[in-house]
Design an enzyme around this catalytic site. Structure first.
Site, mmCIF file in Angstrom:
data_model
loop_
_atom_site.group_PDB
_atom_site.id
_atom_site.type_symbol
_atom_site.label_atom_id
_atom_site.label_comp_id
_atom_site.label_asym_id
_atom_site.label_seq_id
_atom_site.Cartn_x
_atom_site.Cartn_y
_atom_site.Cartn_z
ATOM 1 N N ARG A 39 1.181 -0.928 0.230
ATOM 2 C CA ARG A 39 -0.044 0.174 -0.101
ATOM 3 C C ARG A 39 0.990 1.060 -0.503
ATOM 4 O O ARG A 39 1.591 1.335 1.351
ATOM 5 C CB ARG A 39 -0.813 -0.400 1.509
ATOM 6 N N SER A 108 -12.453 -4.490 1.689
ATOM 7 C CA SER A 108 -12.725 -4.140 3.828
ATOM 8 C C SER A 108 -14.070 -4.173 4.159
ATOM 9 O O SER A 108 -15.033 -4.447 3.114
ATOM 10 C CB SER A 108 -11.867 -2.735 3.551
ATOM 11 N N LYS A 137 -5.181 5.175 9.905
ATOM 12 C CA LYS A 137 -5.610 6.412 8.513
ATOM 13 C C LYS A 137 -6.854 7.098 8.685
ATOM 14 O O LYS A 137 -7.486 6.632 9.812
ATOM 15 C CB LYS A 137 -6.336 4.216 8.017
#
Lengths: 210, 210
Positions: A39, A108, A137
């Site tokens: 990521r 997710s 996040k």
């Protein structure tokens, strides 16, 4: 393909304090990481592709799947083991169609509805959270707690990896709530000793299963 | 597949002042657009995918190829006609490999070196520019002028579409410098009357060829 969600580490250049992702990932695997997600929202995609190819040379021989965040095209281009999509990313059904039945598609889910839909659309596993409050996040939303995780666990049959604010201390709660494993960013890649940090969480997950 | 670069319109929600992309694209095609690129960096990807599917229902029956900016996975998922990649995006060779020989892969090139490499890597056409100063793309760099376009034209054999600050007035210069067509954002989607704006540029391109 078969995979083990026990300790799923997700890269982040800022949290890794710009240490090379290759070094961080290699150390995490030595510490017991069983799955790696690439990521990287900061570098140009062409650099991410190159990084992905270098990571595969580390994860492949270790037998650890490399999952690419968001970009199914990158996953296919570099021959990664799968892709992980969030609610705003490529639809799960499209990701599944593009990757075929043999690669891994993760999704997710923060609610029972999202989880049920992602499973129906073909997700192989769900990243469920945020289980605990997190700073990694910004868009992670309110923590759902182990109770929220347990409700999602009861609603779907695919394996679940708990994400959001996971540490060696609270990982056992997530496992006891029904997660097959835990996904971490800061608790591993934010550590000075990444191998040791991964090892502690991997051990906590293992102990919680006994 | 065969394609006609004469008037290549590139979507932009801000420049289109949030009018629905479907309406803007339909109007541009009525005005003479021969190619459409879906470029939307503001909406969540899941919405872009949905928009792309709606645009295909407009471009397909019109025989106008729909090219997706940057995302080969979206192009494949929705069955678009191709993908366009910039220097920081997916490598051209990877895009070609993913899309196969029949779909269109376009690449941006601002220098002779970039153009030669993109052609060698399998690009079907090159978007060359910025030919004229532009405000639509903050990262477009210095204008290379019709002279810069002519130098690139001499170095490659794939068709070229000129981009950057193109208007009905200067489009003929780009064509005379060797471009097969012109790519526009603001000059079409910034107009109150998109069909009329497209028509004027399409006519200017046609006239310049005579």
């Amino acid at each position: 393909m078969r995979f083990d969600l026990s300790l799923y580490v997700i890269t982040d250049r800022a949290i890794g304090r710009d240490r090379p992702l290759e070094d961080l990932v290699a150390a995490a695997i030595r510490g017991g990481a069983t799955m790696v997600q690439l990521r990287d929202k900061t570098r140009p995609l062409r650099d991410v592709v190159a990084t992905g190819r270098r990571l595969l040379a580390i994860t492949g021989p270790a037998g650890v799947p490399l999952i690419v965040n968001d970009r199914a095209d990158v996953a296919l281009a570099i021959g990664a083991d799968g892709v992980h999509v969030g609610p705003d990313d490529l639809p799960v059904s499209d990701a599944r169609h593009l990757l075929g039945p043999d690669r891994i598609v993760g999704a997710s889910a923060g609610t029972v509805d999202e989880a049920v839909r992602a499973e129906a659309d073909g997700a192989d596993y769900l990243g469920v959270g945020s289980v605990f409050p997190t700073s990694s996040k910004a868009d992670a939303g309110e923590a759902i707690g182990p109770e929220g995780l347990a409700r999602i666990r009861a609603a779907v049959s695919v394996p679940i990896v708990a994400i959001g604010g996971i540490t060696a201390d609270n990982a056992p709660e997530a496992i006891r709530a029904g997660a097959q494993g835990v996904a971490v960013i800061a608790a591993v890649f934010g550590a000075d000793d990444v191998r040791e940090a991964a090892h502690r969480i991997a051990e906590a997950v293992r102990a919680a299963r006994e």
